[in-house]
Design an enzyme around this catalytic site. Structure first.
Site, PDB file in Angstrom:
ATOM      1  N   TYR A 161      10.469  15.138  -8.087  1.00 22.34           N
ATOM      2  CA  TYR A 161       9.243  15.210  -8.882  1.00 22.34           C
ATOM      3  C   TYR A 161       8.045  15.382  -7.920  1.00 22.34           C
ATOM      4  O   TYR A 161       8.018  14.768  -6.845  1.00 22.34           O
ATOM      5  CB  TYR A 161       9.110  13.919  -9.706  1.00 22.34           C
ATOM      6  CG  TYR A 161       7.761  13.743 -10.333  1.00 22.34           C
ATOM      7  CD1 TYR A 161       7.280  14.674 -11.250  1.00 22.34           C
ATOM      8  CD2 TYR A 161       6.956  12.671  -9.992  1.00 22.34           C
ATOM      9  CE1 TYR A 161       6.031  14.512 -11.810  1.00 22.34           C
ATOM     10  CE2 TYR A 161       5.702  12.511 -10.557  1.00 22.34           C
ATOM     11  CZ  TYR A 161       5.244  13.442 -11.460  1.00 22.34           C
ATOM     12  OH  TYR A 161       4.001  13.291 -12.001  1.00 22.34           O
TER      13      TYR A 161
ATOM     14  N   ARG B 176       0.952 -11.687 -14.266  1.00 18.55           N
ATOM     15  CA  ARG B 176       1.334 -10.794 -13.164  1.00 18.55           C
ATOM     16  C   ARG B 176       2.667 -11.206 -12.547  1.00 18.55           C
ATOM     17  O   ARG B 176       3.324 -10.434 -11.853  1.00 18.55           O
ATOM     18  CB  ARG B 176       0.204 -10.730 -12.120  1.00 18.55           C
ATOM     19  CG  ARG B 176       0.397  -9.647 -11.105  1.00 18.55           C
ATOM     20  CD  ARG B 176      -0.890  -9.104 -10.458  1.00 18.55           C
ATOM     21  NE  ARG B 176      -2.003 -10.012 -10.347  1.00 18.55           N
ATOM     22  CZ  ARG B 176      -2.064 -11.035  -9.508  1.00 18.55           C
ATOM     23  NH1 ARG B 176      -1.062 -11.292  -8.695  1.00 18.55           N
ATOM     24  NH2 ARG B 176      -3.132 -11.800  -9.481  1.00 18.55           N
TER      25      ARG B 176
ATOM     26  N   LYS C 273       9.237   8.786 -19.814  1.00 19.76           N
ATOM     27  CA  LYS C 273       9.944   9.965 -20.327  1.00 19.76           C
ATOM     28  C   LYS C 273      10.932   9.542 -21.432  1.00 19.76           C
ATOM     29  O   LYS C 273      10.503   9.111 -22.486  1.00 19.76           O
ATOM     30  CB  LYS C 273      10.607  10.690 -19.164  1.00 19.76           C
ATOM     31  CG  LYS C 273       9.709  10.835 -17.915  1.00 19.76           C
ATOM     32  CD  LYS C 273       8.496  11.710 -18.136  1.00 19.76           C
ATOM     33  CE  LYS C 273       7.480  11.624 -16.998  1.00 19.76           C
ATOM     34  NZ  LYS C 273       7.978  11.922 -15.657  1.00 19.76           N
TER      35      LYS C 273
ATOM     36  N   ASP D  99      16.861   8.812  -8.619  1.00 19.73           N
ATOM     37  CA  ASP D  99      15.950   8.892  -9.759  1.00 19.73           C
ATOM     38  C   ASP D  99      16.757   9.444 -10.929  1.00 19.73           C
ATOM     39  O   ASP D  99      17.201  10.593 -10.900  1.00 19.73           O
ATOM     40  CB  ASP D  99      14.764   9.802  -9.395  1.00 19.73           C
ATOM     41  CG  ASP D  99      13.696   9.836 -10.482  1.00 19.73           C
ATOM     42  OD1 ASP D  99      14.059   9.753 -11.676  1.00 19.73           O
ATOM     43  OD2 ASP D  99      12.509   9.966 -10.148  1.00 19.73           O
TER      44      ASP D  99
END
Ligand SMILES: *Cc1c(COP(=O)(O)O)cnc(C)c1O
Length: 401
Positions: free
Chosen positions: A124, A70, A214, A189
């Site tokens: 988005y 982590r 994407k 973004d």
């Protein structure tokens, strides 16, 4: 023996293939190693304590084994390094998804005492919802681009924009937007443009966000997010990631690094097809409006005269699915899916009409795609009684605004 310098400026295409892999030849490897360890053995717990102290205090990662997955993972670190090179930033921090990446940016700023966000629509759908609902304790002021400076308050921690925006492909002058942010970090973004078409950091954005799901992954089989930024903010993000747990899986890091190698080729090839399809759609009387960005790209948005649901039902080669940036062409109806979570009034006022369709153009043959679209448009037109013989005006022009 002289080692060739890796500091020479190299083109994006070369960086895409080589960044994050500089040490492989020395390791005697060709493909990057995939490290799935969740924990890392060490007989030196003093050194581990020192590493954890440094990380907790500053987010700095000292040399040595990662301690626990982590905190850090060497495979994911290769992807982060490569993406930072492509975006032209000092660092990058990867997350489990684009939304986890945005969440970490907001949490980092909120933790520093800045809970107010200034944002420009459209974004988005889930990004819009995260801000509108204030799920993380933030407060948002939605503005037009020319209202950014005026909306900034002493507790403003971020200005957030997308350009080209999801789903309308509306573009912003990022340089001008960055100027109007003053000292407040601009978060851009860059999911739609990718660093192949646009590097927002060069235009003044301090934080560049990607849904790596994407184009970076590019094959529809990896969920991920990444933030490219300076090392100071990256350290804050790593601490947030460590304590909230939104880490990228190492296999996803591996696949994203592999995706970067072909990113320039994929984006350029799909963009050429998308530009041609946008032109044909703009000249088609079954289509009332086409949105295609000035900077190009593989996304096309268009509004149909007929029923957009019939276009979705009518495609056979094109996949009717949300998401984008894959090798295959996808089409979806934003008002039904990607932006469903945004209130209808907010959708409409930001240009997301109920007739808008968003298409992510892939790597198929242009004529095969056009034949499929053509059939689906016919179906949409006849489903609403048809417009044949009714069209009197000139053909729609591509909207480049
Ligand atoms: C998909 C998307 C996101 C969210 O990314 P996930 O990986 O789905 O969490 C954020 N911004 C844009 C522009 C997107 O298209």
């Amino acid at each position: 023996m002289d080692t060739p310098s890796v500091d020479m400026p190299r083109s994006l295409a070369t960086e895409a293939v080589h960044a994050g892999r500089e040490d492989l030849a020395e390791l005697g490897l060709h493909a990057p190693p995939l490290d799935l360890s969740t924990t890392y053995p060490s007989y030196d717990s003093r050194a581990e304590a020192a590493r954890l102290d440094a990380f907790a205090a500053t987010g700095e990662q000292l040399a040595g084994p990662p301690v626990y997955a982590r905190l850090d993972n060497p495979t994911t670190a290769r992807f982060e390094k490569a993406l930072a090179r492509l975006e032209g930033t000092e660092s990058a921090v990867a997350f489990a998804s684009g939304m986890a990446a945005l969440t970490a940016c907001l949490q980092a700023r909120i933790a520093m005492g800045f809970r107010h966000v200034v944002a420009v629509r459209p974004l988005y759908g889930c990004s819009d919802h995260l801000l509108t609902a204030g799920l993380l304790g933030s407060e948002v002021t939605w503005v037009e681009p020319d209202g950014i400076a005026e909306a900034i308050r002493p507790d403003t921690g971020l200005v957030m924009v997308e350009s080209p925006a999801n789903p309308t492909l509306a573009e912003l002058d990022l340089r001008a937007v960055a100027r109007s942010c003053g000292a407040v970090p601009l978060l851009a973004d860059n999911t739609f443009a990718t660093p192949v078409l646009q590097r927002p950091a060069e235009q003044g954005a301090r934080i560049v966000l990607h849904s790596a799901t994407k184009y970076l992954g590019g094959h529809g089989d990896v969920l991920g997010g990444v933030v490219a930024c300076d090392e100071e903010f990256a350290r804050m993000l790593r601490r947030v990631r460590f304590t909230t747990g939104g880490v990228l899986h190492p296999l996803a890091g591996y696949l994203l690094l592999r995706g970067l190698a072909t990113l320039p080729v994929r984006v350029r090839a799909a963009s050429a097809t998308a530009a041609e399809l946008a032109g044909r759609l703009a000249a088609d009387r079954r289509v009332s409006r086409v949105h295609y960005p000035r900077i190009g790209g593989a996304m096309v948005a268009f509004e149909v005269d007929g029923d957009p649901h019939e276009v979705i039902a009518g495609v056979r080669l094109i996949t009717p699915a949300v998401s984008l940036g894959s090798v295959d062409t996808l089409i979806q109806h934003p008002a039904s899916i990607s932006h469903r979570i945004v209130a209808e009034g907010d959708r409409h006022s930001s240009g997301v009409s109920d007739r808008l369709l968003r298409m992510s153009v892939g790597l198929e043959d242009l004529e095969d795609l056009w034949r499929d679209l053509d059939g689906a448009l016919d179906r949409a037109t006849s489903a609403t009684g048809g417009r044949d013989g009714q069209q009197t005006g000139p053909v729609a022009a591509a909207d480049r605004g």
